[in-house]
Write an enzyme that holds these catalytic residues in place. Structure first.
Site, PDB file in Angstrom:
ATOM      1  N   ARG A 137      -0.303   5.757  -1.673  1.00 42.47           N
ATOM      2  CA  ARG A 137      -0.811   7.008  -1.079  1.00 42.47           C
ATOM      3  C   ARG A 137      -0.732   6.944   0.442  1.00 42.47           C
ATOM      4  NH1 ARG A 137      -6.643   5.701  -0.468  1.00 42.47           N
ATOM      5  NH2 ARG A 137      -6.893   3.705  -1.512  1.00 42.47           N
ATOM      6  N   LYS A 142      -7.139  -4.564  14.039  1.00 43.99           N
ATOM      7  CA  LYS A 142      -5.877  -3.984  14.523  1.00 43.99           C
ATOM      8  C   LYS A 142      -5.428  -4.643  15.833  1.00 43.99           C
ATOM      9  CE  LYS A 142      -5.220  -1.122  11.129  1.00 43.99           C
ATOM     10  NZ  LYS A 142      -4.116  -1.362  10.174  1.00 43.99           N
ATOM     11  N   ASN A 187       1.558  -2.308   5.562  1.00 45.83           N
ATOM     12  CA  ASN A 187       0.881  -1.030   5.766  1.00 45.83           C
ATOM     13  C   ASN A 187      -0.533  -1.004   5.194  1.00 45.83           C
ATOM     14  OD1 ASN A 187       0.711   2.128   5.804  1.00 45.83           O
ATOM     15  ND2 ASN A 187       0.449   1.547   3.660  1.00 45.83           N
ATOM     16  N   GLY A 203       0.815  -1.221   0.000  1.00 41.17           N
ATOM     17  CA  GLY A 203       0.000   0.000   0.000  1.00 41.17           C
ATOM     18  C   GLY A 203       0.839   1.256   0.000  1.00 41.17           C
ATOM     19  N   TYR A 237     -12.719  -2.631  12.309  1.00 45.85           N
ATOM     20  CA  TYR A 237     -11.353  -2.092  12.227  1.00 45.85           C
ATOM     21  C   TYR A 237     -10.596  -2.348  13.540  1.00 45.85           C
ATOM     22  CZ  TYR A 237      -7.777   1.495  11.238  1.00 45.85           C
ATOM     23  OH  TYR A 237      -6.597   2.174  11.009  1.00 45.85           O
ATOM     24  N   ILE A 296      -3.851  10.624  11.704  1.00 42.94           N
ATOM     25  CA  ILE A 296      -2.833  11.065  10.755  1.00 42.94           C
ATOM     26  C   ILE A 296      -3.539  11.689   9.554  1.00 42.94           C
ATOM     27  CG2 ILE A 296      -0.754  10.336   9.483  1.00 42.94           C
ATOM     28  CD1 ILE A 296      -0.690   9.579  12.524  1.00 42.94           C
ATOM     29  N   ALA A 336     -11.096  -4.659  15.757  1.00 45.38           N
ATOM     30  CA  ALA A 336     -10.795  -6.096  15.889  1.00 45.38           C
ATOM     31  C   ALA A 336      -9.613  -6.468  15.000  1.00 45.38           C
ATOM     32  CB  ALA A 336     -12.023  -6.919  15.507  1.00 45.38           C
TER      33      ALA A 336
END
Ligand code: NAP
Length: 246
Positions: free
Chosen positions: A16, A158, A89, A13, A154, A187, A156
């Site tokens: 971008r 991570k 990533n 990834g 999300y 970010i 779960a």
């Protein structure tokens, strides 16, 4: 400044956002990069064009697909002529409160973030084991620790990545392969551009350093974990969140 001269590194990834910044930071530190994109070939090629140094390349990869991922990662390792590190990533969000969440959105986030990290990590282990050297850096999120309303899928994925990373670190330590997670807070990327100004202001009030970070501030930590300066760090989650969670 971190030195990664002669290191060969894969980043998933890299077209971008944080991945792009990681690719640029690693190339500036002297590494040779193979980085992937899923759909945005043009953006990836733009990133590639502007990198300092030679022999970098980008390749298409959907990390949800086990067989294709293994084949693409093997090809990338062959073309690089070895591998010193991988940065897992690539990741997505598909937010919704649990009562309204569609099964396919839960599954897609797990398939991309968690299964994808698993497939890519497994695909590099044999090479790293032969070399008795390697650094694996997995992108988690502060949400993997805190949870977040509307992000059960999300969160779960991570939290899973962090536990997965510790297990890889334990299994691979005797081969001198290190595995760590980097957990960013908020970010400035397309992922957070989707938030309204009101939502952003609310988030900023919860950040002791009082601002959203730039992707470069995550990339610098990733670069350090890939460097020889981090040779005694494994199994850790490094938080880059402006103090949001201490
Ligand atoms: P982003 O700007 O949305 O970029 C996502 C990247 O992942 C793109 O390069 C995309 O490729 C790639 N990708 C998407 N689906 C893929 C798939 N199925 N297979 C392979 N690659 C795929 O994301 P970001 O904000 O930079 O986030 C990067 C990582 O940091 C993610 O793991 C994210 O969870 C984590 N993170 C971000 C934040 C934040 O505030 N932004 C905070 C904490 C953690 P294409 O361009 O080709 O679509």
């Amino acid at each position: 400044m971190v030195v990664l001269k002669a290191k060969k590194i894969i980043v998933t990834g890299g077209s971008r956002g944080i991945g792009k910044s990681i690719v640029e930071t690693l190339a500036n530190a002297g590494a040779t990069l193979a980085f992937s994109y899923a759909k945005n070939k043009t953006s990836a090629e733009d990133v590639l064009k502007n990198l300092p140094g030679e022999n970098h390349f980008c390749f298409e990869l959907d990390i949800r697909d086990s067989k294709n991922t293994e084949a693409a990662i093997q090809l990338a390792i062959e073309r690089l002529g070895g591998l010193d590190g991988i940065v897992n990533n690539a990741g997505i969000t598909k937010d919704q409160i649990l009562l309204r969440m569609k099964d396919e959105d839960f599954q897609d986030v797990i398939a991309t973030n968690l299964n994808g990290t698993y497939y890519c990590t497994k695909a590099v282990l044999k090479t790293m084991m032969k070399q008795r050297n390697g650094s694996i850096v997995n992108l988690s999120s502060v949400i993997g620790t805190t949870g977040n309303a509307g992000q059960a899928n999300y969160a779960a994925s991570k939290a899973g990545i962090e536990a997965f990373t510790r297990s890889v670190a334990l299994e691979m330590a005797s081969r001198n392969i290190r595995a760590n997670s980097v957990a960013p807070g908020f970010i400035q990327t397309e992922m957070t551009d989707a938030l309204t100004d009101d939502q952003k202001q609310k988030i900023i009030t919860q950040i002791p350093l009082g601002r959203i970070a730039s992707p470069d501030e995550v990339a610098q930590v990733v670069a350090f974990l890939l460097s020889d300066g981090a040779n005694y760090i494994t199994g850790q989650t490094i938080h880059v969140n402006g103090g949001m969670r201490m």
